[in-house]
Scaffold this active site. Structure first.
Site, PDB file in Angstrom:
ATOM      1  N   ARG A  58       0.834  -1.210   0.000  1.00 26.25           N
ATOM      2  CA  ARG A  58       0.000   0.000   0.000  1.00 26.25           C
ATOM      3  C   ARG A  58       0.866   1.256   0.000  1.00 26.25           C
ATOM      4  O   ARG A  58       0.579   2.226  -0.693  1.00 26.25           O
ATOM      5  CB  ARG A  58      -0.913  -0.026   1.226  1.00 26.25           C
ATOM      6  CG  ARG A  58      -1.965   1.075   1.220  1.00 26.25           C
ATOM      7  CD  ARG A  58      -3.098   0.721   2.162  1.00 26.25           C
ATOM      8  NE  ARG A  58      -4.130   1.737   2.114  1.00 26.25           N
ATOM      9  CZ  ARG A  58      -4.400   2.589   3.105  1.00 26.25           C
ATOM     10  NH1 ARG A  58      -3.691   2.544   4.233  1.00 26.25           N
ATOM     11  NH2 ARG A  58      -5.359   3.482   2.983  1.00 26.25           N
ATOM     12  N   HIS A  62       0.666   4.058  -2.950  1.00 28.35           N
ATOM     13  CA  HIS A  62       0.285   5.426  -2.602  1.00 28.35           C
ATOM     14  C   HIS A  62       1.405   6.412  -2.922  1.00 28.35           C
ATOM     15  O   HIS A  62       1.127   7.576  -3.239  1.00 28.35           O
ATOM     16  CB  HIS A  62      -0.080   5.512  -1.119  1.00 28.35           C
ATOM     17  CG  HIS A  62      -1.462   5.030  -0.822  1.00 28.35           C
ATOM     18  ND1 HIS A  62      -2.335   5.711  -0.008  1.00 28.35           N
ATOM     19  CD2 HIS A  62      -2.135   3.929  -1.248  1.00 28.35           C
ATOM     20  CE1 HIS A  62      -3.479   5.051   0.070  1.00 28.35           C
ATOM     21  NE2 HIS A  62      -3.379   3.952  -0.666  1.00 28.35           N
ATOM     22  N   ASP A  63       2.639   5.982  -2.849  1.00 25.86           N
ATOM     23  CA  ASP A  63       3.745   6.863  -3.200  1.00 25.86           C
ATOM     24  C   ASP A  63       3.848   7.031  -4.711  1.00 25.86           C
ATOM     25  O   ASP A  63       3.895   8.149  -5.217  1.00 25.86           O
ATOM     26  CB  ASP A  63       5.067   6.328  -2.647  1.00 25.86           C
ATOM     27  CG  ASP A  63       6.230   7.267  -2.938  1.00 25.86           C
ATOM     28  OD1 ASP A  63       6.086   8.478  -2.675  1.00 25.86           O
ATOM     29  OD2 ASP A  63       7.261   6.805  -3.439  1.00 25.86           O
ATOM     30  N   VAL A  66       1.290   9.213  -6.801  1.00 28.59           N
ATOM     31  CA  VAL A  66       1.246  10.664  -6.557  1.00 28.59           C
ATOM     32  C   VAL A  66       2.606  11.234  -6.934  1.00 28.59           C
ATOM     33  O   VAL A  66       3.593  11.032  -6.221  1.00 28.59           O
ATOM     34  CB  VAL A  66       0.926  10.973  -5.077  1.00 28.59           C
ATOM     35  CG1 VAL A  66       0.925  12.485  -4.849  1.00 28.59           C
ATOM     36  CG2 VAL A  66      -0.424  10.379  -4.686  1.00 28.59           C
ATOM     37  N   GLY A  68       4.756  10.179  -8.873  1.00 25.13           N
ATOM     38  CA  GLY A  68       5.769   9.177  -9.164  1.00 25.13           C
ATOM     39  C   GLY A  68       6.432   8.601  -7.926  1.00 25.13           C
ATOM     40  O   GLY A  68       6.198   9.024  -6.790  1.00 25.13           O
ATOM     41  N   ASP A  70       8.877   8.618  -5.674  1.00 30.64           N
ATOM     42  CA  ASP A  70       9.936   9.532  -5.214  1.00 30.64           C
ATOM     43  C   ASP A  70       9.998   9.675  -3.698  1.00 30.64           C
ATOM     44  O   ASP A  70      10.650  10.575  -3.173  1.00 30.64           O
ATOM     45  CB  ASP A  70       9.752  10.915  -5.837  1.00 30.64           C
ATOM     46  CG  ASP A  70       8.458  11.601  -5.395  1.00 30.64           C
ATOM     47  OD1 ASP A  70       7.622  10.944  -4.719  1.00 30.64           O
ATOM     48  OD2 ASP A  70       8.265  12.779  -5.725  1.00 30.64           O
ATOM     49  N   SER A  72       7.935  10.783  -1.693  1.00 31.06           N
ATOM     50  CA  SER A  72       7.305  12.001  -1.158  1.00 31.06           C
ATOM     51  C   SER A  72       6.300  11.668  -0.061  1.00 31.06           C
ATOM     52  O   SER A  72       6.038  12.496   0.819  1.00 31.06           O
ATOM     53  CB  SER A  72       6.628  12.791  -2.280  1.00 31.06           C
ATOM     54  OG  SER A  72       5.746  11.960  -3.017  1.00 31.06           O
ATOM     55  N   ASN A  90      -4.041   8.718   3.016  1.00 31.66           N
ATOM     56  CA  ASN A  90      -2.764   8.211   3.528  1.00 31.66           C
ATOM     57  C   ASN A  90      -2.718   8.082   5.044  1.00 31.66           C
ATOM     58  O   ASN A  90      -1.704   7.636   5.598  1.00 31.66           O
ATOM     59  CB  ASN A  90      -1.625   9.131   3.074  1.00 31.66           C
ATOM     60  CG  ASN A  90      -1.390   9.051   1.581  1.00 31.66           C
ATOM     61  OD1 ASN A  90      -1.603   8.010   0.964  1.00 31.66           O
ATOM     62  ND2 ASN A  90      -0.974  10.159   0.985  1.00 31.66           N
ATOM     63  N   HIS A 187      -4.643  -6.563  -2.821  1.00 32.38           N
ATOM     64  CA  HIS A 187      -5.728  -6.891  -1.899  1.00 32.38           C
ATOM     65  C   HIS A 187      -5.683  -8.342  -1.435  1.00 32.38           C
ATOM     66  O   HIS A 187      -6.402  -8.715  -0.499  1.00 32.38           O
ATOM     67  CB  HIS A 187      -7.076  -6.590  -2.551  1.00 32.38           C
ATOM     68  CG  HIS A 187      -7.343  -5.123  -2.702  1.00 32.38           C
ATOM     69  ND1 HIS A 187      -8.448  -4.608  -3.351  1.00 32.38           N
ATOM     70  CD2 HIS A 187      -6.623  -4.043  -2.281  1.00 32.38           C
ATOM     71  CE1 HIS A 187      -8.399  -3.286  -3.323  1.00 32.38           C
ATOM     72  NE2 HIS A 187      -7.302  -2.924  -2.685  1.00 32.38           N
ATOM     73  N   SER A 188      -4.848  -9.178  -2.061  1.00 34.41           N
ATOM     74  CA  SER A 188      -4.761 -10.581  -1.635  1.00 34.41           C
ATOM     75  C   SER A 188      -4.235 -10.707  -0.216  1.00 34.41           C
ATOM     76  O   SER A 188      -4.443 -11.731   0.438  1.00 34.41           O
ATOM     77  CB  SER A 188      -3.876 -11.376  -2.597  1.00 34.41           C
ATOM     78  OG  SER A 188      -2.511 -11.013  -2.468  1.00 34.41           O
ATOM     79  N   THR A 232      -6.823 -16.961   1.671  1.00 35.99           N
ATOM     80  CA  THR A 232      -5.386 -16.976   1.996  1.00 35.99           C
ATOM     81  C   THR A 232      -4.942 -15.544   2.310  1.00 35.99           C
ATOM     82  O   THR A 232      -4.213 -14.931   1.528  1.00 35.99           O
ATOM     83  CB  THR A 232      -4.563 -17.550   0.823  1.00 35.99           C
ATOM     84  OG1 THR A 232      -4.824 -16.770  -0.362  1.00 35.99           O
ATOM     85  CG2 THR A 232      -4.927 -19.002   0.551  1.00 35.99           C
ATOM     86  N   ASP A 237      -1.201 -14.514  -3.655  1.00 29.55           N
ATOM     87  CA  ASP A 237      -1.503 -15.546  -4.650  1.00 29.55           C
ATOM     88  C   ASP A 237      -2.784 -15.181  -5.390  1.00 29.55           C
ATOM     89  O   ASP A 237      -3.322 -14.082  -5.239  1.00 29.55           O
ATOM     90  CB  ASP A 237      -1.603 -16.924  -3.985  1.00 29.55           C
ATOM     91  CG  ASP A 237      -2.746 -17.029  -2.981  1.00 29.55           C
ATOM     92  OD1 ASP A 237      -3.545 -16.071  -2.857  1.00 29.55           O
ATOM     93  OD2 ASP A 237      -2.848 -18.072  -2.299  1.00 29.55           O
TER      94      ASP A 237
END
Length: 312
Positions: A58, A62-63, A66, A68, A70, A72, A90, A187-188, A232, A237
């Site tokens: 995540r 999220h980095d 936004v 690229g 980097d 931030s 965030n 999300h797995s 799982t 997977d």
């Protein structure tokens, strides 16, 4: 070795401009132990907490989505100077202490050499392998950004329509297959607060036994969390895609990927073939890690991942 070589050539084809700046083994001479230092930090933490894979996946998403990849997102807000970290989507990102620990050790071994953005990429890659996902090489050589503003954050929510999600990914140079791969793969091992799945709980098409179990869990106080992959939940997977096909997708965007004609074929392919999912997930992770990267003399190599070098 053959799979790594194949991934390398696919990477060359997909992102030639990024490859011109990033490269595999970038720290081979300047900091030979860089990747092993990060791997050891992640492994030590994973032994105590298997949920770090979801946290790091995540964080990287999220980095990178936004401005690229980097780092931030890692900048701490200060009085009068909010950062990406301080904005709504965030607020629940976690795992920063893993990056801090790796950075501390890297600064001791190779001062001002390894970027925070590369640490995020390497740590996430390592956590995926520890969670039973594919092992793959990632190119390095990223540099850290000089801007972190909440005004730049425009991340997708759990109910985003598939068409809008496709457009969002396309704006980052990612295709529909990448989107299905990264959302499902991420999300797995993910979780969601009950407040974010109320629309699914109200959906009569949802698997009845799962709906009843989730409703029972969500009756508890303080907005409890539930696993997005009920089969799982700690393994990267293809199981979540099978769940989606059986109307057992917990998050709206997950279930909709199994229904929308643009994505349902990809969902079915992954549900039937874990080897295919693993290959595509590795490819998509490498590709995501090249989004708008800073290289060469752009940006900086932060000494502390939470603060710009000039202290601002």
């Amino acid at each position: 070795m053959r799979s790594i070589t194949a991934l390398f050539f696919l990477f060359c084809f997909l992102v030639p401009s990024a490859l011109a700046q990033l490269r595999f083994g970038f720290y081979g001479r300047s900091c030979p132990r860089a990747e092993s230092i990060v791997a050891n930090v992640v492994a030590n933490r994973f032994r105590r907490d298997r949920s770090i894979t979801a946290a790091l996946l995540r964080m990287q998403f999220h980095d990178c989505f936004v401005r690229g990849c980097d780092a931030s997102l890692l900048i701490d807000p200060r009085p009068g100077r909010p950062s990406e970290k301080s904005t709504g989507p965030n607020a629940s990102v976690r795992g920063y202490e893993i990056i801090d620990e790796a950075k501390r050790l890297l600064e001791a071994a190779c001062p001002r050499t390894v970027s925070c953005s590369d640490i995020v990429t390497l740590a996430t890659r390592d956590s995926v392998a520890l969670a039973g996902g594919p092992r793959f090489s990632v190119p390095t050589g990223r540099r850290d950004g000089l801007r972190s503003s909440p005004n730049d954050v425009n991340l997708p929510g759990p109910t985003i329509p598939v068409s809008a999600s496709i457009q969002l990914f396309a704006a980052q140079g990612m295709n529909t297959n990448d989107m299905v791969t990264l959302i499902g793969g991420g999300h797995s091992v993910g979780v969601a607060h009950c407040s974010l799945i109320q629309d699914r709980l109200a959906d009569p098409a949802m698997d009845r036994s799962l709906n009843a179990r989730l409703r029972n869990t969500c009756r508890a106080p303080n907005d409890p969390s539930v696993f997005l992959d009920q089969r799982t939940p700690f393994i990267v997977d293809n199981a979540i895609y099978g769940e989606i096909r059986r109307q057992r997708g917990v998050m709206r965007i997950d279930q909709n990927m199994g229904l929308d004609r643009s994505t349902r074929g990809i969902v079915s392919s992954f549900a039937q073939n874990n080897a295919l999912f693993r290959t595509r997930f590795a490819q998509a992770m490498v590709k995501m890690g090249t989004i708008k990267v800073l290289t060469g003399r752009s940006g900086e190599i932060r000494r502390n991942c939470r603060v710009f070098n000039n202290g601002r």
